[in-house]
Write a protein that holds these residues in place. Structure first.
Motif, mmCIF file in Angstrom:
data_model
loop_
_atom_site.group_PDB
_atom_site.id
_atom_site.type_symbol
_atom_site.label_atom_id
_atom_site.label_comp_id
_atom_site.label_asym_id
_atom_site.label_seq_id
_atom_site.Cartn_x
_atom_site.Cartn_y
_atom_site.Cartn_z
ATOM 1 N N ARG A 191 0.827 -1.215 0.000
ATOM 2 C CA ARG A 191 0.000 0.000 0.000
ATOM 3 C C ARG A 191 0.861 1.263 0.000
ATOM 4 N NH1 ARG A 191 -5.540 -1.400 1.130
ATOM 5 N NH2 ARG A 191 -5.631 -3.591 1.687
ATOM 6 N N LEU A 192 1.977 1.244 0.706
ATOM 7 C CA LEU A 192 2.890 2.386 0.695
ATOM 8 C C LEU A 192 3.508 2.578 -0.684
ATOM 9 C CD1 LEU A 192 4.256 4.602 2.355
ATOM 10 C CD2 LEU A 192 6.070 2.971 2.861
ATOM 11 N N THR A 193 3.859 1.478 -1.336
ATOM 12 C CA THR A 193 4.368 1.560 -2.705
ATOM 13 C C THR A 193 3.316 2.156 -3.631
ATOM 14 O OG1 THR A 193 5.750 -0.370 -2.304
ATOM 15 C CG2 THR A 193 5.344 0.219 -4.606
ATOM 16 N N GLY A 194 2.054 1.791 -3.420
ATOM 17 C CA GLY A 194 0.966 2.372 -4.200
ATOM 18 C C GLY A 194 0.851 3.873 -3.992
ATOM 19 N N LEU A 195 0.998 4.310 -2.751
ATOM 20 C CA LEU A 195 0.953 5.750 -2.482
ATOM 21 C C LEU A 195 2.117 6.490 -3.140
ATOM 22 C CD1 LEU A 195 -0.143 5.818 1.265
ATOM 23 C CD2 LEU A 195 -1.493 6.481 -0.731
ATOM 24 N N VAL A 196 3.283 5.870 -3.132
ATOM 25 C CA VAL A 196 4.441 6.482 -3.802
ATOM 26 C C VAL A 196 4.186 6.594 -5.302
ATOM 27 C CG1 VAL A 196 6.870 6.113 -4.385
ATOM 28 C CG2 VAL A 196 6.095 5.811 -2.042
ATOM 29 N N LEU A 197 3.619 5.538 -5.897
ATOM 30 C CA LEU A 197 3.317 5.590 -7.325
ATOM 31 C C LEU A 197 2.264 6.652 -7.636
ATOM 32 C CD1 LEU A 197 3.334 1.816 -8.281
ATOM 33 C CD2 LEU A 197 4.905 3.583 -9.075
ATOM 34 N N LEU A 198 1.291 6.814 -6.749
ATOM 35 C CA LEU A 198 0.297 7.877 -6.951
ATOM 36 C C LEU A 198 0.935 9.259 -6.847
ATOM 37 C CD1 LEU A 198 -2.785 6.451 -5.045
ATOM 38 C CD2 LEU A 198 -2.565 6.833 -7.498
ATOM 39 N N ALA A 199 1.897 9.413 -5.952
ATOM 40 C CA ALA A 199 2.610 10.691 -5.843
ATOM 41 C C ALA A 199 3.445 10.965 -7.095
ATOM 42 C CB ALA A 199 3.499 10.689 -4.599
ATOM 43 N N VAL A 200 4.084 9.936 -7.626
ATOM 44 C CA VAL A 200 4.852 10.091 -8.867
ATOM 45 C C VAL A 200 3.927 10.476 -10.014
ATOM 46 C CG1 VAL A 200 6.175 8.807 -10.597
ATOM 47 C CG2 VAL A 200 6.749 8.594 -8.183
ATOM 48 N N GLY A 220 1.077 12.030 -9.744
ATOM 49 C CA GLY A 220 0.668 13.416 -9.511
ATOM 50 C C GLY A 220 1.746 14.406 -9.921
ATOM 51 N N GLY A 221 2.993 14.086 -9.621
ATOM 52 C CA GLY A 221 4.099 14.955 -10.039
ATOM 53 C C GLY A 221 4.222 15.037 -11.553
ATOM 54 N N ALA A 222 4.035 13.903 -12.224
ATOM 55 C CA ALA A 222 4.100 13.901 -13.686
ATOM 56 C C ALA A 222 2.952 14.718 -14.279
ATOM 57 C CB ALA A 222 4.058 12.471 -14.215
ATOM 58 N N LEU A 223 1.768 14.575 -13.700
ATOM 59 C CA LEU A 223 0.638 15.372 -14.189
ATOM 60 C C LEU A 223 0.846 16.864 -13.942
ATOM 61 C CD1 LEU A 223 -2.560 13.333 -13.286
ATOM 62 C CD2 LEU A 223 -1.774 14.014 -15.541
ATOM 63 N N HIS A 224 1.407 17.193 -12.788
ATOM 64 C CA HIS A 224 1.683 18.599 -12.485
ATOM 65 C C HIS A 224 2.696 19.181 -13.475
ATOM 66 C CE1 HIS A 224 2.090 22.209 -10.106
ATOM 67 N NE2 HIS A 224 3.404 22.046 -10.107
ATOM 68 N N ALA A 283 2.269 9.177 -15.887
ATOM 69 C CA ALA A 283 1.101 9.497 -15.062
ATOM 70 C C ALA A 283 0.054 8.390 -15.143
ATOM 71 C CB ALA A 283 0.499 10.829 -15.508
ATOM 72 N N TYR A 284 -0.200 7.869 -16.327
ATOM 73 C CA TYR A 284 -1.212 6.828 -16.493
ATOM 74 C C TYR A 284 -0.809 5.523 -15.797
ATOM 75 C CZ TYR A 284 -4.206 3.371 -18.645
ATOM 76 O OH TYR A 284 -5.086 2.340 -18.834
ATOM 77 N N VAL A 285 0.411 5.079 -16.055
ATOM 78 C CA VAL A 285 0.866 3.811 -15.467
ATOM 79 C C VAL A 285 0.999 3.942 -13.947
ATOM 80 C CG1 VAL A 285 2.793 2.180 -15.371
ATOM 81 C CG2 VAL A 285 1.984 3.027 -17.571
ATOM 82 N N GLY A 286 1.534 5.056 -13.494
ATOM 83 C CA GLY A 286 1.682 5.266 -12.047
ATOM 84 C C GLY A 286 0.345 5.338 -11.329
ATOM 85 N N ALA A 287 -0.614 6.048 -11.915
ATOM 86 C CA ALA A 287 -1.924 6.166 -11.274
ATOM 87 C C ALA A 287 -2.676 4.841 -11.302
ATOM 88 C CB ALA A 287 -2.741 7.256 -11.965
ATOM 89 N N SER A 288 -2.595 4.114 -12.395
ATOM 90 C CA SER A 288 -3.307 2.838 -12.501
ATOM 91 C C SER A 288 -2.753 1.796 -11.532
ATOM 92 C CB SER A 288 -3.219 2.292 -13.925
ATOM 93 O OG SER A 288 -3.816 3.190 -14.825
ATOM 94 N N SER A 289 -1.450 1.599 -11.575
ATOM 95 C CA SER A 289 -0.862 0.594 -10.697
ATOM 96 C C SER A 289 -0.865 1.042 -9.239
ATOM 97 C CB SER A 289 0.551 0.242 -11.145
ATOM 98 O OG SER A 289 1.335 1.406 -11.205
ATOM 99 N N GLY A 290 -0.689 2.320 -9.001
ATOM 100 C CA GLY A 290 -0.742 2.831 -7.629
ATOM 101 C C GLY A 290 -2.113 2.669 -7.007
ATOM 102 N N ALA A 291 -3.155 2.951 -7.770
ATOM 103 C CA ALA A 291 -4.508 2.776 -7.240
ATOM 104 C C ALA A 291 -4.803 1.307 -6.954
ATOM 105 C CB ALA A 291 -5.529 3.335 -8.231
ATOM 106 N N ALA A 292 -4.351 0.426 -7.831
ATOM 107 C CA ALA A 292 -4.563 -1.011 -7.601
ATOM 108 C C ALA A 292 -3.850 -1.468 -6.333
ATOM 109 C CB ALA A 292 -4.082 -1.817 -8.800
ATOM 110 N N LEU A 293 -2.623 -1.015 -6.124
ATOM 111 C CA LEU A 293 -1.883 -1.415 -4.932
ATOM 112 C C LEU A 293 -2.504 -0.843 -3.660
ATOM 113 C CD1 LEU A 293 1.805 -1.156 -6.143
ATOM 114 C CD2 LEU A 293 0.612 -3.207 -5.413
#
Length: 82
Positions: free
Chosen positions: A14-23, A25-29, A52-62
């Motif tokens: 779950r922490l890895t998922g949050l890191v991927l979501l942050a990445v 978000g940074g890419a989208l920004h 952004a797409y791969v990070g958000a998709s896999s991060g949300a799943a995790l």
């Protein structure tokens, strides 16, 4: 896959998922800050969009599934291997 059934592994996934979501978000920004018109988008814009797409998709799943990501799913005989 029994080592993924512990609480520690669940928190790690779950922490890895949050890191991927942050990445993501940074890419989208960064993509938003480029102000690139659609017809002039280059490799950087497409790369940031893909990250952004791969990070958000896999991060949300995790984040949502955690250790249940590796659970077995029962499939009917119709869809199973012949």
């Amino acid at each position: 896959m029994e080592r993924w059934r512990t609480r520690r592994a669940d928190r790690g996934l779950r922490l890895t998922g949050l890191v991927l979501l942050a990445v993501a978000g940074g890419a989208l920004h960064r993509l938003w800050a480029l102000h690139v018109p659609h017809e002039a988008a280059g490799l950087l814009a497409y790369g940031l969009g893909a990250v952004a797409y791969v990070g958000a998709s896999s991060g949300a799943a995790l984040v949502i599934l955690g250790r249940h990501l590796f659970d077995e799913v029962a499939v009917s005989a119709r869809w199973g291997r012949g």
